[in-house]
Scaffold this motif. Sequence first.
Motif, PDB file in Angstrom:
ATOM      1  N   PHE A   1       0.801  -1.217   0.000  1.00  0.00           N
ATOM      2  CA  PHE A   1       0.000   0.000   0.000  1.00  0.00           C
ATOM      3  C   PHE A   1       0.831   1.264   0.000  1.00  0.00           C
ATOM      4  CE2 PHE A   1      -3.602  -2.638   0.404  1.00  0.00           C
ATOM      5  CZ  PHE A   1      -4.620  -1.887  -0.156  1.00  0.00           C
ATOM      6  N   ARG A   2       2.031   1.162   0.422  1.00  0.00           N
ATOM      7  CA  ARG A   2       2.908   2.331   0.294  1.00  0.00           C
ATOM      8  C   ARG A   2       3.236   2.581  -1.169  1.00  0.00           C
ATOM      9  NH1 ARG A   2       6.365   1.028   5.622  1.00  0.00           N
ATOM     10  NH2 ARG A   2       5.015   2.132   7.051  1.00  0.00           N
ATOM     11  N   GLY A   3       3.065   1.524  -2.015  1.00  0.00           N
ATOM     12  CA  GLY A   3       3.335   1.646  -3.443  1.00  0.00           C
ATOM     13  C   GLY A   3       2.092   1.723  -4.305  1.00  0.00           C
ATOM     14  N   LYS A   4       0.890   1.668  -3.697  1.00  0.00           N
ATOM     15  CA  LYS A   4      -0.384   1.787  -4.413  1.00  0.00           C
ATOM     16  C   LYS A   4      -0.577   0.733  -5.503  1.00  0.00           C
ATOM     17  CE  LYS A   4      -2.567   5.233  -2.582  1.00  0.00           C
ATOM     18  NZ  LYS A   4      -3.801   5.038  -1.926  1.00  0.00           N
ATOM     19  N   PHE A   5      -0.824  -0.501  -5.117  1.00  0.00           N
ATOM     20  CA  PHE A   5      -1.095  -1.596  -6.041  1.00  0.00           C
ATOM     21  C   PHE A   5      -2.596  -1.794  -6.181  1.00  0.00           C
ATOM     22  CE2 PHE A   5       3.169  -2.329  -4.681  1.00  0.00           C
ATOM     23  CZ  PHE A   5       3.792  -2.958  -5.744  1.00  0.00           C
ATOM     24  N   ASP A   6      -3.031  -2.402  -7.290  1.00  0.00           N
ATOM     25  CA  ASP A   6      -4.446  -2.720  -7.428  1.00  0.00           C
ATOM     26  C   ASP A   6      -4.726  -4.080  -6.796  1.00  0.00           C
ATOM     27  OD1 ASP A   6      -4.335  -3.570 -10.994  1.00  0.00           O
ATOM     28  OD2 ASP A   6      -3.642  -4.669  -9.257  1.00  0.00           O
ATOM     29  N   PHE A   7      -6.001  -4.484  -6.733  1.00  0.00           N
ATOM     30  CA  PHE A   7      -6.386  -5.694  -6.018  1.00  0.00           C
ATOM     31  C   PHE A   7      -5.750  -6.946  -6.604  1.00  0.00           C
ATOM     32  CE2 PHE A   7      -8.476  -8.418  -3.220  1.00  0.00           C
ATOM     33  CZ  PHE A   7      -9.092  -9.434  -3.922  1.00  0.00           C
ATOM     34  N   GLU A   8      -5.669  -7.061  -7.919  1.00  0.00           N
ATOM     35  CA  GLU A   8      -5.072  -8.254  -8.526  1.00  0.00           C
ATOM     36  C   GLU A   8      -3.617  -8.426  -8.101  1.00  0.00           C
ATOM     37  OE1 GLU A   8      -8.706  -7.486 -10.327  1.00  0.00           O
ATOM     38  OE2 GLU A   8      -7.081  -6.123 -10.301  1.00  0.00           O
ATOM     39  N   ASP A   9      -2.855  -7.334  -8.108  1.00  0.00           N
ATOM     40  CA  ASP A   9      -1.463  -7.391  -7.648  1.00  0.00           C
ATOM     41  C   ASP A   9      -1.399  -7.739  -6.158  1.00  0.00           C
ATOM     42  OD1 ASP A   9      -0.497  -6.724 -10.152  1.00  0.00           O
ATOM     43  OD2 ASP A   9      -0.431  -4.572  -9.695  1.00  0.00           O
ATOM     44  N   TYR A  10      -2.297  -7.149  -5.397  1.00  0.00           N
ATOM     45  CA  TYR A  10      -2.366  -7.416  -3.967  1.00  0.00           C
ATOM     46  C   TYR A  10      -2.639  -8.900  -3.709  1.00  0.00           C
ATOM     47  CZ  TYR A  10      -4.202  -7.192   0.824  1.00  0.00           C
ATOM     48  OH  TYR A  10      -4.436  -7.392   2.149  1.00  0.00           O
ATOM     49  N   MET A  11      -3.640  -9.443  -4.393  1.00  0.00           N
ATOM     50  CA  MET A  11      -4.002 -10.842  -4.207  1.00  0.00           C
ATOM     51  C   MET A  11      -2.839 -11.752  -4.600  1.00  0.00           C
ATOM     52  SD  MET A  11      -7.442 -12.852  -5.366  1.00  0.00           S
ATOM     53  CE  MET A  11      -7.220 -12.472  -7.073  1.00  0.00           C
ATOM     54  N   TYR A  12      -2.168 -11.449  -5.702  1.00  0.00           N
ATOM     55  CA  TYR A  12      -1.022 -12.235  -6.138  1.00  0.00           C
ATOM     56  C   TYR A  12       0.061 -12.257  -5.049  1.00  0.00           C
ATOM     57  CZ  TYR A  12       3.336 -13.461  -8.415  1.00  0.00           C
ATOM     58  OH  TYR A  12       4.541 -14.029  -8.695  1.00  0.00           O
ATOM     59  N   MET A  13       0.364 -11.072  -4.502  1.00  0.00           N
ATOM     60  CA  MET A  13       1.411 -10.980  -3.470  1.00  0.00           C
ATOM     61  C   MET A  13       1.014 -11.735  -2.199  1.00  0.00           C
ATOM     62  SD  MET A  13       3.966  -9.432  -4.723  1.00  0.00           S
ATOM     63  CE  MET A  13       4.929  -9.085  -3.270  1.00  0.00           C
ATOM     64  N   MET A  14      -0.247 -11.729  -1.856  1.00  0.00           N
ATOM     65  CA  MET A  14      -0.690 -12.407  -0.648  1.00  0.00           C
ATOM     66  C   MET A  14      -0.664 -13.921  -0.816  1.00  0.00           C
ATOM     67  SD  MET A  14      -1.187 -10.285   1.667  1.00  0.00           S
ATOM     68  CE  MET A  14      -0.129  -8.976   1.071  1.00  0.00           C
TER      69      MET A  14
END
Length: 143
Positions: free
Chosen positions: A125-138
């Motif tokens: 969130f410090r880098g402002k990702f969208d949900f798809e990127d967020y889900m991938y990282m999680m």
Amino acid sequence: MPILDLYAHSEKRRNLAHFAAIASLAAVDGEINPEERKVLDRFAVKLDISGAEYAEVMKKENKYPIEAPYESEKRLERLYDLFNIIYADHDIDEDEYRLVEKYALALGYSPAKAEKIIKRSIILFRGKFDFEDYMYMMKRKKD
């Protein structure tokens, strides 16, 4: 009639549901202390919660459970939404951190898994990702 029933499936309903769940978490240990009240006040502004809605949610007889979805993707989406709210002001403070910890545990994550997800989320969130990127990282298995 519960206040959430006044709204159809909309962004307003979703925001109100998030706020109600967060308020319930803050009150889980009894009374809401002044620090928790400040966090709730900030969330109310970020979520566009009216004074009347705020008052209704805060009534002692109103308890809004956190619905912990079975699907991992839905649980991550709830955390993603909460982080979007928190990072509306581009920062997360200690009180918000403690609240997101409680929220992650209420969603069914173990303490260790919650800690990993929260730390990764803060980085993202410090880098402002969208949900798809967020889900991938999680979902990544690397630590």
